[in-house]
Design a protein around this motif. Structure first.
Motif, mmCIF file in Angstrom:
data_model
loop_
_atom_site.group_PDB
_atom_site.id
_atom_site.type_symbol
_atom_site.label_atom_id
_atom_site.label_comp_id
_atom_site.label_asym_id
_atom_site.label_seq_id
_atom_site.Cartn_x
_atom_site.Cartn_y
_atom_site.Cartn_z
ATOM 1 N N LEU A 40 0.831 -1.206 0.000
ATOM 2 C CA LEU A 40 0.000 0.000 0.000
ATOM 3 C C LEU A 40 0.861 1.250 0.000
ATOM 4 N N THR A 41 0.473 2.234 -0.792
ATOM 5 C CA THR A 41 1.176 3.506 -0.780
ATOM 6 C C THR A 41 0.337 4.528 -0.023
ATOM 7 N N GLY A 42 1.001 5.430 0.651
ATOM 8 C CA GLY A 42 0.324 6.435 1.464
ATOM 9 C C GLY A 42 1.339 7.131 2.333
ATOM 10 N N ARG A 43 0.877 7.821 3.359
ATOM 11 C CA ARG A 43 1.791 8.502 4.280
ATOM 12 C C ARG A 43 1.545 7.990 5.695
ATOM 13 N N PRO A 44 2.193 6.875 6.077
ATOM 14 C CA PRO A 44 3.283 6.211 5.346
ATOM 15 C C PRO A 44 2.791 5.046 4.471
ATOM 16 N N PRO A 45 3.638 4.597 3.524
ATOM 17 C CA PRO A 45 3.326 3.381 2.768
ATOM 18 C C PRO A 45 3.574 2.167 3.654
#
Length: 370
Positions: free
Chosen positions: A330-335
């Motif tokens: 999963l990518t995101g903040r954070p991945p």
């Protein structure tokens, strides 16, 4: 291996002490390495990290550019004083990745080769070889040539050949890499038993974390020619300090900073270096690492109720099978990586591009100084 540890003075006075420096146009290796009698040290790292170069330098097959190698009170290599002990003079046994058994010799004569090369007469050398084959459980194949041996048998013959010269230093270069998965488990257990009985110093090179964790007393992680972490298998697995190590032990790892304000030991907010923040169950001031298992990550189709401390939106990059579960990248903040059931993948529609919510309990996040 040895669970009680080793005396530091004994390690440095009778074991291996090495500062290995090898410089090439596109590669620079520089590491300090120590190992004591009865200790197995595993050099662990990705391809190209310098593991095999280090092993070749210890064996005398790769001259040092600088540094020095001591085994007990003997200098094996020290360019500054032009000291260099030739390969055949070093009290070292080597098990190569492909074993390199002599195809024209029987298992017995392969093992006898080392003592014969050291001047032992033929009859005593063959008697010693027979004894070693019995110790590794291969007395019944003494007359067989390498092509008639299974992978596991060839590995044990190679180990017996290395130990037959009674080396003070045993070097193992990916000793299980040539085996299939089914054979590897049995041979790994067998090798552990033999190494436990060996009172010399052993350096094992591998890129397989399970081999290192099972066989070694201490891990030295090598990346791009430098040591990035070392410690007992449990210490390294519990507190990874690089992304490579985190991947090896299957953890999400992030570096960040906390101001340390508030009650010591209480929950604290870590501001991550690459964006985002995580609340941990234990406050540690300053620069820190935070780590948690993919199994600690819960996924939701919409923002969960109850306002959990760690909850953020992510996008699915990929899904692959991981044992009995499915690992979702999963990518995101954070991945993050998340391990979920196949049913969850179907229920949440976890296909690349899907957007979901990730949540991790503060108590599941380990926080320690960077």
């Amino acid at each position: 291996m040895r669970t009680a540890g080793h005396d530091a003075n004994r390690r440095t006075s009778t074991g291996l002490r090495a500062h290995v420096v090898v410089r090439r146009p596109a590669f620079d290796l520089d590491l300090d390495l120590t190992a004591g009698p009865g200790e197995v040290v595993a050099l662990l790292g990705p391809n190209g990290a310098g593991k095999s170069t280090t092993l070749r330098a210890l064996a005398g097959l790769q001259p040092l550019s600088a540094g020095e190698i001591h085994l007990g009170d003997r200098v094996l290599d020290r360019p500054a004083t032009r000291d260099y002990l030739r390969v055949e003079q070093r009290p070292i046994g080597v098990v190569f990745q492909d074993y390199l058994l002599f195809p024209h010799l029987s298992a017995l004569d392969n093992v006898a080769f080392g003592p014969r090369a050291h001047g032992v007469p033929k009859a005593p050398a063959r008697a010693a070889a027979q004894s070693w084959l019995e110790r590794v459980g291969l007395a019944d194949v003494a007359g067989a040539r390498p092509r008639a041996l299974s992978g596991g048998q060839a590995q044990r013959v190679a180990l017996a050949r290395a130990l037959a010269v009674e080396p003070r230093l045993l070097l193992l270069d990916e000793p299980l890499a040539a085996l299939d998965a089914a054979t590897r488990m049995d041979v790994r257990a067998d090798l552990r038993r033999h190494l436990s009985a060996y009172d010399g110093t052993c350096v094992l090179v591998t890129h397989e974390p399970l081999d290192a964790m099972v066989l070694a007393d201490r891990l030295v992680v090598l990346e791009n020619g430098r040591v990035t972490q070392q410690g007992s298998p449990a210490e390294v697995a519990r507190t990874p300090r690089t992304e490579y190590v985190a991947r090896l032990v299957g953890l999400n790892l992030f570096r960040g900073h906390t101001d340390g304000a508030g009650e010591a030991g209480a929950a604290g907010v870590v501001r991550l270096a690459d964006g985002g923040e995580l609340t941990t169950g234990r406050r540690v001031a300053g620069e820190v690492f935070v780590a948690f298992a993919p199994s600690a990550v819960a996924l939701y189709g919409s923002a969960p109720g109850g306002s959990p401390r760690n909850c953020w939106q992510v996008e699915v990059v990929g899904v692959e099978r991981h044992g009995d579960l499915m690992r979702v990248r999963l990518t995101g903040r954070p991945p993050v990586l998340a391990d979920v059931t196949a049913d969850a993948v179907a229920d949440l529609g976890l296909q690349p591009g899907a957007r979901v919510w990730a949540s991790v309990k503060a108590a599941e996040i380990r926080c320690y100084p960077a």
